[in-house]
Design a protein around this motif. Structure first.
Motif, PDB file in Angstrom:
ATOM      1  N   VAL A   1     -10.302 -31.925 -22.893  1.00 49.28           N
ATOM      2  CA  VAL A   1     -10.189 -33.464 -22.688  1.00 49.28           C
ATOM      3  C   VAL A   1      -9.276 -33.769 -21.709  1.00 49.28           C
ATOM      4  CG1 VAL A   1      -9.464 -35.279 -24.529  1.00 49.28           C
ATOM      5  CG2 VAL A   1     -10.984 -33.301 -25.178  1.00 49.28           C
ATOM      6  N   GLY A   2      -8.193 -33.026 -21.519  1.00 46.40           N
ATOM      7  CA  GLY A   2      -7.125 -33.596 -20.384  1.00 46.40           C
ATOM      8  C   GLY A   2      -7.866 -33.843 -19.120  1.00 46.40           C
ATOM      9  N   VAL A   3      -8.801 -32.887 -18.737  1.00 47.95           N
ATOM     10  CA  VAL A   3      -9.814 -32.851 -17.775  1.00 47.95           C
ATOM     11  C   VAL A   3     -10.493 -34.325 -17.438  1.00 47.95           C
ATOM     12  CG1 VAL A   3     -11.835 -32.143 -16.482  1.00 47.95           C
ATOM     13  CG2 VAL A   3      -9.819 -30.640 -17.240  1.00 47.95           C
ATOM     14  N   LYS A   4     -10.991 -34.652 -18.868  1.00 44.74           N
ATOM     15  CA  LYS A   4     -11.990 -35.813 -18.652  1.00 44.74           C
ATOM     16  C   LYS A   4     -10.757 -37.175 -18.733  1.00 44.74           C
ATOM     17  CE  LYS A   4     -15.485 -35.656 -18.837  1.00 44.74           C
ATOM     18  NZ  LYS A   4     -16.146 -35.259 -17.693  1.00 44.74           N
ATOM     19  N   MET A   5      -9.866 -37.070 -19.358  1.00 46.76           N
ATOM     20  CA  MET A   5      -9.048 -38.103 -19.544  1.00 46.76           C
ATOM     21  C   MET A   5      -8.216 -38.283 -17.904  1.00 46.76           C
ATOM     22  SD  MET A   5      -6.931 -37.492 -22.965  1.00 46.76           S
ATOM     23  CE  MET A   5      -7.483 -38.327 -24.470  1.00 46.76           C
ATOM     24  N   LEU A   6      -8.062 -37.056 -17.443  1.00 50.28           N
ATOM     25  CA  LEU A   6      -7.382 -37.138 -15.893  1.00 50.28           C
ATOM     26  C   LEU A   6      -8.266 -37.771 -14.824  1.00 50.28           C
ATOM     27  CD1 LEU A   6      -5.320 -33.841 -16.193  1.00 50.28           C
ATOM     28  CD2 LEU A   6      -4.276 -36.031 -15.669  1.00 50.28           C
ATOM     29  N   GLU A   7      -9.373 -37.648 -14.954  1.00 54.73           N
ATOM     30  CA  GLU A   7     -10.451 -37.967 -14.046  1.00 54.73           C
ATOM     31  C   GLU A   7     -10.708 -39.652 -14.132  1.00 54.73           C
ATOM     32  OE1 GLU A   7     -14.861 -37.005 -15.275  1.00 54.73           O
ATOM     33  OE2 GLU A   7     -14.362 -35.262 -14.054  1.00 54.73           O
ATOM     34  N   LYS A   8     -10.261 -40.048 -15.428  1.00 55.26           N
ATOM     35  CA  LYS A   8     -10.436 -41.592 -15.575  1.00 55.26           C
ATOM     36  C   LYS A   8      -8.768 -42.143 -15.203  1.00 55.26           C
ATOM     37  CE  LYS A   8     -10.918 -45.099 -19.216  1.00 55.26           C
ATOM     38  NZ  LYS A   8     -10.748 -45.222 -20.599  1.00 55.26           N
ATOM     39  N   GLU A   9      -7.786 -41.404 -15.601  1.00 56.44           N
ATOM     40  CA  GLU A   9      -6.593 -41.957 -15.597  1.00 56.44           C
ATOM     41  C   GLU A   9      -5.714 -41.611 -14.521  1.00 56.44           C
ATOM     42  OE1 GLU A   9      -4.795 -41.254 -19.370  1.00 56.44           O
ATOM     43  OE2 GLU A   9      -6.518 -42.004 -20.308  1.00 56.44           O
ATOM     44  N   TRP A  10      -5.982 -40.647 -13.682  1.00 59.15           N
ATOM     45  CA  TRP A  10      -5.272 -39.988 -12.441  1.00 59.15           C
ATOM     46  C   TRP A  10      -6.195 -40.034 -11.260  1.00 59.15           C
ATOM     47  CZ3 TRP A  10      -0.894 -38.215 -10.238  1.00 59.15           C
ATOM     48  CH2 TRP A  10      -1.025 -37.419  -9.046  1.00 59.15           C
ATOM     49  N   GLY A  11      -7.464 -39.599 -11.285  1.00 64.68           N
ATOM     50  CA  GLY A  11      -8.577 -39.838 -10.278  1.00 64.68           C
ATOM     51  C   GLY A  11      -9.143 -38.251 -10.366  1.00 64.68           C
TER      52      GLY A  11
END
Ligand code: DGI
Ligand code: FE
Ligand code: FE
Length: 194
Positions: free
Chosen positions: A89-99
Protein backbone atom coordinates in the motif's frame (compact mmCIF):
# COMPACT_ATOMS: atom_id res chain seq x y z
CA UNK A 1 22.78 11.27 -1.96
CA UNK A 2 23.14 13.38 1.18
CA UNK A 3 20.95 16.18 -0.16
CA UNK A 4 18.39 13.56 -1.01
CA UNK A 5 18.39 12.12 2.50
CA UNK A 6 17.44 15.52 3.93
CA UNK A 7 14.54 15.74 1.49
CA UNK A 8 13.46 12.17 2.25
CA UNK A 9 13.65 12.80 6.02
CA UNK A 10 11.46 15.89 5.74
CA UNK A 11 8.98 13.95 3.65
CA UNK A 12 8.60 10.92 5.95
CA UNK A 13 8.87 12.62 9.35
CA UNK A 14 5.22 13.73 9.70
CA UNK A 15 4.06 10.19 8.92
CA UNK A 16 6.15 8.30 11.47
CA UNK A 17 6.75 8.18 15.22
CA UNK A 18 10.20 9.23 16.41
CA UNK A 19 11.05 5.58 17.09
CA UNK A 20 9.93 4.49 13.60
CA UNK A 21 11.81 7.40 12.06
CA UNK A 22 15.04 6.32 13.79
CA UNK A 23 14.40 2.70 12.72
CA UNK A 24 14.02 3.90 9.12
CA UNK A 25 17.37 5.68 9.19
CA UNK A 26 19.04 2.58 10.69
CA UNK A 27 17.48 0.34 8.02
CA UNK A 28 18.79 2.62 5.28
CA UNK A 29 22.29 2.75 6.77
CA UNK A 30 22.27 -1.03 7.22
CA UNK A 31 21.16 -1.52 3.60
CA UNK A 32 24.05 0.71 2.42
CA UNK A 33 26.45 -1.39 4.46
CA UNK A 34 25.08 -4.60 2.89
CA UNK A 35 25.33 -3.03 -0.58
CA UNK A 36 29.00 -2.29 0.07
CA UNK A 37 29.45 -6.06 0.40
CA UNK A 38 26.96 -7.42 -2.15
CA UNK A 39 26.45 -4.57 -4.62
CA UNK A 40 23.48 -2.41 -5.58
CA UNK A 41 22.88 1.17 -6.62
CA UNK A 42 23.26 3.49 -3.61
CA UNK A 43 20.56 5.92 -4.70
CA UNK A 44 17.94 3.20 -5.13
CA UNK A 45 18.85 1.83 -1.69
CA UNK A 46 18.63 5.29 -0.16
CA UNK A 47 15.11 5.91 -1.49
CA UNK A 48 13.79 2.40 -0.79
CA UNK A 49 15.22 2.37 2.75
CA UNK A 50 13.93 5.79 3.69
CA UNK A 51 10.44 5.14 2.30
CA UNK A 52 9.94 1.47 3.25
CA UNK A 53 7.68 2.07 6.29
CA UNK A 54 6.02 5.24 4.96
CA UNK A 55 2.48 3.81 5.23
CA UNK A 56 3.01 1.96 8.53
CA UNK A 57 0.64 4.13 10.57
CA UNK A 58 -2.14 4.71 8.06
CA UNK A 59 -5.55 3.48 9.24
CA UNK A 60 -6.23 -0.09 8.15
CA UNK A 61 -9.51 0.97 6.55
CA UNK A 62 -7.65 3.41 4.31
CA UNK A 63 -5.13 0.66 3.42
CA UNK A 64 -7.98 -1.74 2.65
CA UNK A 65 -9.47 0.73 0.19
CA UNK A 66 -6.11 1.07 -1.60
CA UNK A 67 -5.81 -2.72 -1.91
CA UNK A 68 -9.38 -3.02 -3.21
CA UNK A 69 -8.92 -0.15 -5.67
CA UNK A 70 -5.47 -0.91 -7.13
CA UNK A 71 -5.20 -3.47 -9.92
CA UNK A 72 -1.53 -4.18 -9.19
CA UNK A 73 -1.81 -4.88 -5.44
CA UNK A 74 -2.43 -8.57 -4.61
CA UNK A 75 -5.99 -8.92 -3.34
CA UNK A 76 -5.10 -11.96 -1.23
CA UNK A 77 -3.44 -9.58 1.24
CA UNK A 78 -6.96 -8.87 2.52
CA UNK A 79 -7.12 -12.44 3.84
CA UNK A 80 -3.97 -11.95 5.94
CA UNK A 81 -2.78 -9.72 8.76
CA UNK A 82 -3.05 -5.96 8.17
CA UNK A 83 0.56 -5.65 9.45
CA UNK A 84 1.53 -6.99 6.01
CA UNK A 85 -0.26 -4.23 4.10
CA UNK A 86 1.97 -1.19 4.64
CA UNK A 87 4.59 -2.21 2.05
CA UNK A 88 2.39 -2.80 -1.01
CA UNK A 89 0.00 0.00 0.00
CA UNK A 90 2.94 2.31 0.70
CA UNK A 91 4.00 2.00 -2.94
CA UNK A 92 0.58 3.18 -4.12
CA UNK A 93 0.43 6.04 -1.60
CA UNK A 94 3.96 7.12 -2.49
CA UNK A 95 3.09 7.19 -6.20
CA UNK A 96 0.47 9.80 -5.33
CA UNK A 97 2.16 11.64 -2.45
CA UNK A 98 5.86 11.52 -3.41
CA UNK A 99 5.82 10.94 -7.18
CA UNK A 100 7.14 8.38 -9.63
CA UNK A 101 9.43 5.75 -8.15
CA UNK A 102 11.92 3.42 -9.78
CA UNK A 103 10.62 -0.15 -10.31
CA UNK A 104 13.37 -1.67 -8.15
CA UNK A 105 12.53 0.76 -5.36
CA UNK A 106 8.81 -0.05 -5.61
CA UNK A 107 9.47 -3.77 -5.47
CA UNK A 108 11.78 -3.47 -2.46
CA UNK A 109 9.23 -1.40 -0.52
CA UNK A 110 6.31 -3.65 -1.51
CA UNK A 111 8.04 -6.86 -0.42
CA UNK A 112 10.04 -5.69 2.61
CA UNK A 113 7.81 -7.45 5.18
CA UNK A 114 7.23 -10.80 3.46
CA UNK A 115 9.72 -11.15 0.61
CA UNK A 116 8.44 -12.51 -2.71
CA UNK A 117 8.89 -15.32 -5.25
CA UNK A 118 11.61 -13.54 -7.25
CA UNK A 119 13.65 -11.44 -4.77
CA UNK A 120 15.85 -8.96 -6.65
CA UNK A 121 19.06 -7.73 -5.02
CA UNK A 122 17.16 -4.64 -3.80
CA UNK A 123 14.32 -6.74 -2.38
CA UNK A 124 16.90 -8.77 -0.46
CA UNK A 125 18.89 -5.79 0.81
CA UNK A 126 15.87 -3.93 2.21
CA UNK A 127 14.20 -7.09 3.55
CA UNK A 128 17.38 -8.12 5.37
CA UNK A 129 18.31 -4.61 6.56
CA UNK A 130 14.81 -4.28 8.08
CA UNK A 131 15.38 -7.58 9.88
CA UNK A 132 18.87 -6.97 11.27
CA UNK A 133 19.11 -3.18 11.82
CA UNK A 134 20.94 -2.47 15.11
CA UNK A 135 17.72 -1.65 16.99
CA UNK A 136 16.29 -5.15 16.52
CA UNK A 137 16.49 -7.59 19.42
CA UNK A 138 14.94 -11.05 19.13
CA UNK A 139 16.15 -14.66 19.19
CA UNK A 140 18.19 -15.31 16.07
CA UNK A 141 19.06 -11.74 15.17
CA UNK A 142 22.75 -12.22 16.00
CA UNK A 143 22.99 -15.23 13.68
CA UNK A 144 21.17 -13.25 10.96
CA UNK A 145 23.69 -10.40 11.38
CA UNK A 146 26.61 -12.84 11.17
CA UNK A 147 25.29 -14.44 7.97
CA UNK A 148 24.58 -11.00 6.50
CA UNK A 149 28.30 -10.26 6.47
CA UNK A 150 29.09 -13.28 4.30
CA UNK A 151 26.10 -14.53 2.27
CA UNK A 152 23.06 -12.43 1.34
CA UNK A 153 20.91 -15.37 0.23
CA UNK A 154 21.70 -17.47 3.30
CA UNK A 155 20.96 -14.52 5.57
CA UNK A 156 17.59 -13.85 3.88
CA UNK A 157 16.74 -17.55 4.02
CA UNK A 158 17.59 -17.63 7.72
CA UNK A 159 15.35 -14.59 8.33
CA UNK A 160 12.45 -16.14 6.41
CA UNK A 161 12.86 -19.49 8.16
CA UNK A 162 13.00 -17.80 11.56
CA UNK A 163 9.95 -15.62 10.80
CA UNK A 164 7.89 -18.60 9.60
CA UNK A 165 8.83 -20.60 12.70
CA UNK A 166 8.02 -17.64 14.94
CA UNK A 167 4.59 -17.13 13.35
CA UNK A 168 3.81 -20.85 13.60
CA UNK A 169 4.91 -20.96 17.26
CA UNK A 170 2.36 -18.18 17.87
CA UNK A 171 -0.25 -20.06 15.83
CA UNK A 172 -0.45 -17.24 13.32
CA UNK A 173 -1.11 -17.47 9.59
CA UNK A 174 1.81 -17.16 7.18
CA UNK A 175 1.35 -15.15 3.98
CA UNK A 176 2.02 -17.26 0.83
CA UNK A 177 4.56 -14.68 -0.39
CA UNK A 178 6.66 -15.46 2.67
CA UNK A 179 6.68 -19.16 1.71
CA UNK A 180 7.44 -18.27 -1.93
CA UNK A 181 10.50 -16.31 -0.82
CA UNK A 182 11.56 -19.11 1.51
CA UNK A 183 11.14 -21.74 -1.25
CA UNK A 184 13.09 -19.65 -3.77
CA UNK A 185 16.10 -19.34 -1.49
CA UNK A 186 15.87 -22.85 -0.05
CA UNK A 187 15.89 -24.30 -3.57
CA UNK A 188 18.94 -22.21 -4.40
CA UNK A 189 20.76 -23.64 -1.38
CA UNK A 190 19.83 -27.18 -2.42
CA UNK A 191 21.18 -26.53 -5.95
CA UNK A 192 24.40 -25.10 -4.55
CA UNK A 193 24.84 -28.05 -2.21
CA UNK A 194 24.34 -30.44 -5.14
O1 DGI B 1 7.46 -2.57 9.71
P1 DGI B 1 8.52 -3.16 10.61
O2 DGI B 1 8.03 -3.33 12.03
O3 DGI B 1 9.82 -2.45 10.53
O4 DGI B 1 8.84 -4.64 10.09
P2 DGI B 1 8.02 -5.54 9.05
O5 DGI B 1 7.47 -4.71 7.96
O6 DGI B 1 8.93 -6.66 8.66
O7 DGI B 1 6.83 -6.12 9.90
C1 DGI B 1 7.14 -7.06 10.90
C2 DGI B 1 5.92 -7.83 11.29
O8 DGI B 1 5.42 -8.58 10.20
C3 DGI B 1 6.26 -8.83 12.39
O9 DGI B 1 5.27 -8.69 13.40
C4 DGI B 1 6.14 -10.19 11.73
C5 DGI B 1 5.15 -9.90 10.66
N1 DGI B 1 5.20 -10.81 9.51
C6 DGI B 1 6.19 -11.00 8.63
N2 DGI B 1 5.85 -11.93 7.71
C7 DGI B 1 4.59 -12.33 8.03
C8 DGI B 1 4.19 -11.61 9.17
N3 DGI B 1 2.97 -11.75 9.74
C9 DGI B 1 2.12 -12.63 9.20
N4 DGI B 1 0.93 -12.78 9.78
N5 DGI B 1 2.45 -13.38 8.10
C10 DGI B 1 3.67 -13.27 7.47
O10 DGI B 1 3.93 -13.95 6.47
FE1 FE C 1 7.68 -2.53 7.62
FE1 FE D 1 10.76 -1.39 8.89
Amino acid sequence: MDANRKELKQFIRPHLTEERFQHTVRVTDTAHHLADIFGGDAHKIEVAGMLHDYAKYRPYEEMRRWIEGSVDVPKDLLNYSPVLWHGPVGVKMLEKEWGALDKDVQSAIASHTTGNAIMSIYDKLIFLADYIEPGRDFPGVQEARRLAEVDLDKACLFALDNTIRYLMSKQQTVYPGTFHAYNLLQKKQEEENG
